[in-house]
Structures are given as C-alpha cells and as structure tokens.
Design a protein around this motif. Structure first.
Motif, PDB file in Angstrom:
ATOM      1  N   SER A 140       1.083  -1.200  -0.116  1.00 22.06           N
ATOM      2  CA  SER A 140      -0.005  -0.394  -0.322  1.00 22.06           C
ATOM      3  C   SER A 140       1.214   1.309  -0.374  1.00 22.06           C
ATOM      4  O   SER A 140       1.837   1.190   0.526  1.00 22.06           O
ATOM      5  CB  SER A 140      -1.208  -0.170   1.112  1.00 22.06           C
ATOM      6  N   TYR A 141       0.403   2.068  -0.746  1.00 20.38           N
ATOM      7  CA  TYR A 141       1.210   3.642  -0.466  1.00 20.38           C
ATOM      8  C   TYR A 141       1.212   4.415   0.847  1.00 20.38           C
ATOM      9  O   TYR A 141       2.310   4.398   1.035  1.00 20.38           O
ATOM     10  CB  TYR A 141      -0.011   4.408  -0.823  1.00 20.38           C
ATOM     11  N   ALA A 142       0.771   3.713   2.328  1.00 21.69           N
ATOM     12  CA  ALA A 142       1.235   4.231   3.217  1.00 21.69           C
ATOM     13  C   ALA A 142       1.714   2.531   3.872  1.00 21.69           C
ATOM     14  O   ALA A 142       1.181   1.722   4.370  1.00 21.69           O
ATOM     15  CB  ALA A 142      -0.023   4.656   4.237  1.00 21.69           C
ATOM     16  N   SER A 143       2.832   2.196   4.020  1.00 24.65           N
ATOM     17  CA  SER A 143       3.458   1.306   4.001  1.00 24.65           C
ATOM     18  C   SER A 143       3.116  -0.122   5.193  1.00 24.65           C
ATOM     19  O   SER A 143       2.645   0.605   6.087  1.00 24.65           O
ATOM     20  CB  SER A 143       5.033   1.067   4.169  1.00 24.65           C
ATOM     21  N   THR A 144       2.470  -0.872   4.312  1.00 27.20           N
ATOM     22  CA  THR A 144       2.295  -2.304   5.448  1.00 27.20           C
ATOM     23  C   THR A 144       3.160  -3.424   5.605  1.00 27.20           C
ATOM     24  O   THR A 144       4.094  -3.262   6.387  1.00 27.20           O
ATOM     25  CB  THR A 144       0.669  -2.892   5.088  1.00 27.20           C
ATOM     26  N   ILE A 145       2.680  -4.055   4.568  1.00 25.90           N
ATOM     27  CA  ILE A 145       3.890  -5.176   4.046  1.00 25.90           C
ATOM     28  C   ILE A 145       4.913  -4.738   3.929  1.00 25.90           C
ATOM     29  O   ILE A 145       6.031  -6.099   4.673  1.00 25.90           O
ATOM     30  CB  ILE A 145       2.871  -5.920   2.879  1.00 25.90           C
ATOM     31  N   PHE A 220       0.285   8.385  10.898  1.00 29.08           N
ATOM     32  CA  PHE A 220      -0.592   8.725  11.162  1.00 29.08           C
ATOM     33  C   PHE A 220      -0.613  10.758  10.328  1.00 29.08           C
ATOM     34  O   PHE A 220      -1.288  10.729  10.545  1.00 29.08           O
ATOM     35  CB  PHE A 220      -0.547   9.516  12.920  1.00 29.08           C
ATOM     36  N   ARG A 221       0.796  10.837  10.338  1.00 36.15           N
ATOM     37  CA  ARG A 221       0.699  12.182   9.498  1.00 36.15           C
ATOM     38  C   ARG A 221       0.486  12.006   8.412  1.00 36.15           C
ATOM     39  O   ARG A 221      -0.099  12.588   7.682  1.00 36.15           O
ATOM     40  CB  ARG A 221       2.096  12.795   9.652  1.00 36.15           C
ATOM     41  N   GLU A 222       0.272  10.668   7.633  1.00 42.40           N
ATOM     42  CA  GLU A 222       0.665  10.576   6.402  1.00 42.40           C
ATOM     43  C   GLU A 222      -0.773  10.011   5.935  1.00 42.40           C
ATOM     44  O   GLU A 222      -1.527  10.719   5.148  1.00 42.40           O
ATOM     45  CB  GLU A 222       1.322   9.054   5.767  1.00 42.40           C
ATOM     46  N   VAL A 223      -1.792   9.169   7.053  1.00 40.98           N
ATOM     47  CA  VAL A 223      -2.486   8.473   6.626  1.00 40.98           C
ATOM     48  C   VAL A 223      -4.138  10.312   7.296  1.00 40.98           C
ATOM     49  O   VAL A 223      -4.694   9.406   6.759  1.00 40.98           O
ATOM     50  CB  VAL A 223      -3.005   7.195   7.284  1.00 40.98           C
ATOM     51  N   ALA A 312      -8.807   3.091  11.506  1.00 41.52           N
ATOM     52  CA  ALA A 312     -10.136   3.149  12.565  1.00 41.52           C
ATOM     53  C   ALA A 312     -10.479   4.988  12.664  1.00 41.52           C
ATOM     54  O   ALA A 312     -11.061   5.490  12.329  1.00 41.52           O
ATOM     55  CB  ALA A 312      -9.726   2.283  13.914  1.00 41.52           C
ATOM     56  N   VAL A 313      -8.979   5.284  12.809  1.00 37.53           N
ATOM     57  CA  VAL A 313      -8.882   6.648  12.915  1.00 37.53           C
ATOM     58  C   VAL A 313      -9.398   7.692  11.641  1.00 37.53           C
ATOM     59  O   VAL A 313      -9.932   8.829  11.545  1.00 37.53           O
ATOM     60  CB  VAL A 313      -7.898   7.233  13.581  1.00 37.53           C
ATOM     61  N   ALA A 314      -9.017   6.887  10.531  1.00 35.84           N
ATOM     62  CA  ALA A 314      -9.264   7.799   9.061  1.00 35.84           C
ATOM     63  C   ALA A 314     -10.738   7.719   8.961  1.00 35.84           C
ATOM     64  O   ALA A 314     -11.339   8.478   8.723  1.00 35.84           O
ATOM     65  CB  ALA A 314      -8.326   6.737   7.988  1.00 35.84           C
ATOM     66  N   ASP A 320      -9.563  10.354   3.814  1.00 32.89           N
ATOM     67  CA  ASP A 320      -9.790   9.113   2.482  1.00 32.89           C
ATOM     68  C   ASP A 320      -8.264   8.293   2.708  1.00 32.89           C
ATOM     69  O   ASP A 320      -6.975   9.394   2.186  1.00 32.89           O
ATOM     70  CB  ASP A 320      -9.416   9.455   1.275  1.00 32.89           C
ATOM     71  N   ILE A 321      -8.424   7.403   3.352  1.00 28.58           N
ATOM     72  CA  ILE A 321      -6.626   7.064   3.118  1.00 28.58           C
ATOM     73  C   ILE A 321      -6.094   6.552   2.088  1.00 28.58           C
ATOM     74  O   ILE A 321      -4.816   6.362   2.435  1.00 28.58           O
ATOM     75  CB  ILE A 321      -6.874   5.500   3.927  1.00 28.58           C
ATOM     76  N   GLU A 322      -6.726   6.342   0.883  1.00 28.56           N
ATOM     77  CA  GLU A 322      -5.621   6.526  -0.144  1.00 28.56           C
ATOM     78  C   GLU A 322      -5.290   8.041  -0.436  1.00 28.56           C
ATOM     79  O   GLU A 322      -4.425   7.719  -1.603  1.00 28.56           O
ATOM     80  CB  GLU A 322      -6.430   5.772  -1.131  1.00 28.56           C
ATOM     81  N   GLU A 323      -5.864   9.056  -0.512  1.00 32.14           N
ATOM     82  CA  GLU A 323      -4.978  10.083  -0.875  1.00 32.14           C
ATOM     83  C   GLU A 323      -3.968  10.962   0.100  1.00 32.14           C
ATOM     84  O   GLU A 323      -4.393  11.125   1.360  1.00 32.14           O
ATOM     85  CB  GLU A 323      -6.578  11.669  -0.452  1.00 32.14           C
TER      86      GLU A 323
END
Length: 339
Positions: A140-145, A220-223, A312-314, A320-323
């Motif tokens: 994902s753009y805000a890195s997960t895996i 938290f800053r990114e998302v 959940a905070v988003a 929008d978590i993707e933007e």
C-alpha cells in the motif's frame, strides 16, 4: 490512490499471509549471504529514510545486545562521500529507489555496499555487492507489508550476523501475526474516537521500540494528517512530555513506559499503552497487550496495532486513507518498478 499500489485495506487483509511467505523466502537468502561471508566482521551500518530507517531500530538493538557495534543512520543526514570505515553499509529501501540511500551507497567502496530491498531489480539493488531481497511484494502507499517484511528481513539478518542464526520464532511469526490481529482488531478499533478531535499525537517507545514509535508517527501523519512525533522514552522524559495537552499518547513498552503512561493518564491525558505486561487499571489509560517476543519480532506486532488504529481513525475523522496531499518529485530516482 497512487498508481501501482494496493488499497490499504487490501494490503492489510493479505499481510499475515504475505509476511509468512516473505519470511520463508528470506530464510535461505540470509543463509546464503552468511555462507558467502557477507554477514561477518565489523557490525553493519544501516542507512535509510522514513519507514526504512525506523525498520532498522529493533534489529540494531538486537545486534548491540549481542555486543556487535551497529548503527542506523538517516541517509540524508551526512555529507558525501560517506566517511570511509571497515563497516559494511546496508542501504535499506522498500522501493529500492530512495535517492538519499542510493547516493550514500554510491559513495561507499563497492566491497562494502549491501542492500535490503523489497523491489528487485532496482537501482539500489543493482549497485550492491550483497542483496537481501524481500520478494517484490505489492504494498500500500502508506506502507504495510513492505514495512513489516523489511523489519523481518533486518531482524533475521541481525540474528545471523557473525555466526548466529535466525531465531526459530520467525517461522511462526506470520501465524502469530494473524492470531494477534484477530484478537486485537475490535479492541484497537474501539480506541479510534480518542483521536476524533486530537490536535497532535505522541508516540513513545523503549529502546528497541523507538522504531515502532517513529513508524507509527509517520503513519498518522501520512494517513490521517495528525501532527505526530515519535521518540524514545528517555528523550520524552527529558522535557518533551511537558507539552502534553489536546492530543493522544501512544506508548510502547513494559517497564519505565508503564510509569510514563500512568503519569500522563493521572494528569487527564488519554494514553494507549502497547505492552506485554498488563498495567493497573486507571481512567484514561487504555492497554493493548502484545506477546512478549525478541525485539525485532515484537516490532512487527507493535506496528500492527498502529496499522489497525490508523485505519479506524481515518474513518472517524473522515479522511480518505488512499489520498496524500503532497507528492515530491526528488525523493525517488527513476528506474526499476514504480512501487
């Protein structure tokens, strides 16, 4: 959503499975590097930027705990060429295209250039003598895996340094990750309203958990665009916590961190305490229990808590978590994959 990236929810849904597969690939790769004599001698210097720098924290702690002199350094924090030394330099970059990290490696003697990357081929992997590749796992753009697998790669490398071997717990971590997520998901999501009107967030961690604090603050800053800071417990105690007010505090750790969390909660500040040791109950204090594990393995589960929470905070803050707001053109070099 940025082209070439998975939706955050999709990446999260497959993360446990992808992490397990990545660890299975990494085990023989680490063994191969060790057999080639690339994991021995003066301790490694890990250079990276952003989440990649945070990922090296717990592995460096593990190396230092074994008496190995090792460091993690911000790739953009040094004049180039990088100072000559006998220590091998590992460029850590999930994309393999981080411009600052590539510049450091280019200034190092080729025999000392190494890389830990997700994407191969990539510019950083291409100039390295030894490469530990994670497997070009879509992220994902805000890195997960990409983040959790990088922590795993660095942690296994640290375990194997100078005649060691990856801890046997790595083989079980994917399953434990899935079980921990199932157990904690609703509890952690229920904490999201704490951030509904928060003007800031502090993320604080014990020595090996500083990386978890840094990576969580970045998420938290990114998302959700909440001004957030990650720092070590000891730095926090030296004045930084004096500005508490209007925000939420997320604390990672088991010992001094309990006292920090208790002090903040007693003063009326909401605290999320991510710990393996349950604290005494107190209003405003919200414990989230994770398994007690070696430092790098635990870091993978600590960031899982932050990943669940930020999603959940988003929702609570209608973000929008993707933007992303800003897109900078000079932090990645051209060449290689786009992710």
């Amino acid at each position: 959503m940025s082209e070439g990236y998975l939706p955050y929810a999709t990446a999260r849904a497959t993360q446990a499975e992808e992490l397990e597969a990545a660890i299975a690939r990494l085990a023989p790769s680490v063994a191969s590097l060790a057999t080639a004599g690339l994991l021995t001698g003066p301790g490694p210097v890990f250079v990276g930027i952003g989440a990649s720098l945070a990922a090296a924290c717990a592995p460096v702690w593990s190396l230092r705990s074994r008496g190995v002199h090792s460091w993690r350094l911000g790739a953009g924090d040094h004049p180039l060429p990088f100072p000559a030394s006998r220590h091998p330099v590992f460029g850590v970059s999930q994309s393999g295209r981080s411009s600052e990290t590539l510049a450091v490696l280019e200034s190092v003697d080729p025999s000392l250039r190494h890389a830990v990357v997700n994407m191969t081929p990539s510019p950083i992997a291409d100039i390295a003598t030894g490469v530990l590749g994670i497997g070009s796992v879509p992220d994902s753009y805000a890195s997960t895996i990409g983040y959790t697998a990088t922590v795993a790669a660095l942690g296994m490398l640290a375990d194997a340094w100078d005649g060691g071997a990856p801890d046997e717990g790595w083989a079980r971590l994917g399953a434990l990750f899935a079980a921990t997520e199932k157990e904690l998901r609703e509890q952690v999501r229920a904490l999201a309203p704490l951030f509904a009107t928060a003007t800031s967030a502090d993320f604080v961690g014990a020595g090996p958990a500083v990386g978890s604090a840094e990576a969580s603050a970045l998420l938290f800053r990114e998302v959700v665009r909440i001004p957030s800071t990650g720092m070590s417990t000891r730095q926090y105690l030296h004045g930084a916590m004096e500005s508490a007010g209007g925000g939420v505090h997320v604390v990672f750790g088991d010992e001094r961190e309990h006292t920090v969390a208790d002090t903040l909660a007693a003063a009326g500040h909401p605290v999320v305490l991510v710990t393996s040791a349950p604290p005494e109950k107190r209003p405003m204090l919200h414990p989230v229990r994770v398994p007690r594990l070696p430092a790098a393995q635990r870091a993978v589960l600590e960031i899982l808590v932050a990943q669940i929470l930020v999603e959940a905070v988003a929702e609570v803050r209608a973000v929008d978590i993707e933007e992303f707001v800003f897109h900078n053109a000079d932090i990645k070099v051209t060449g290689g994959p786009t992710v």
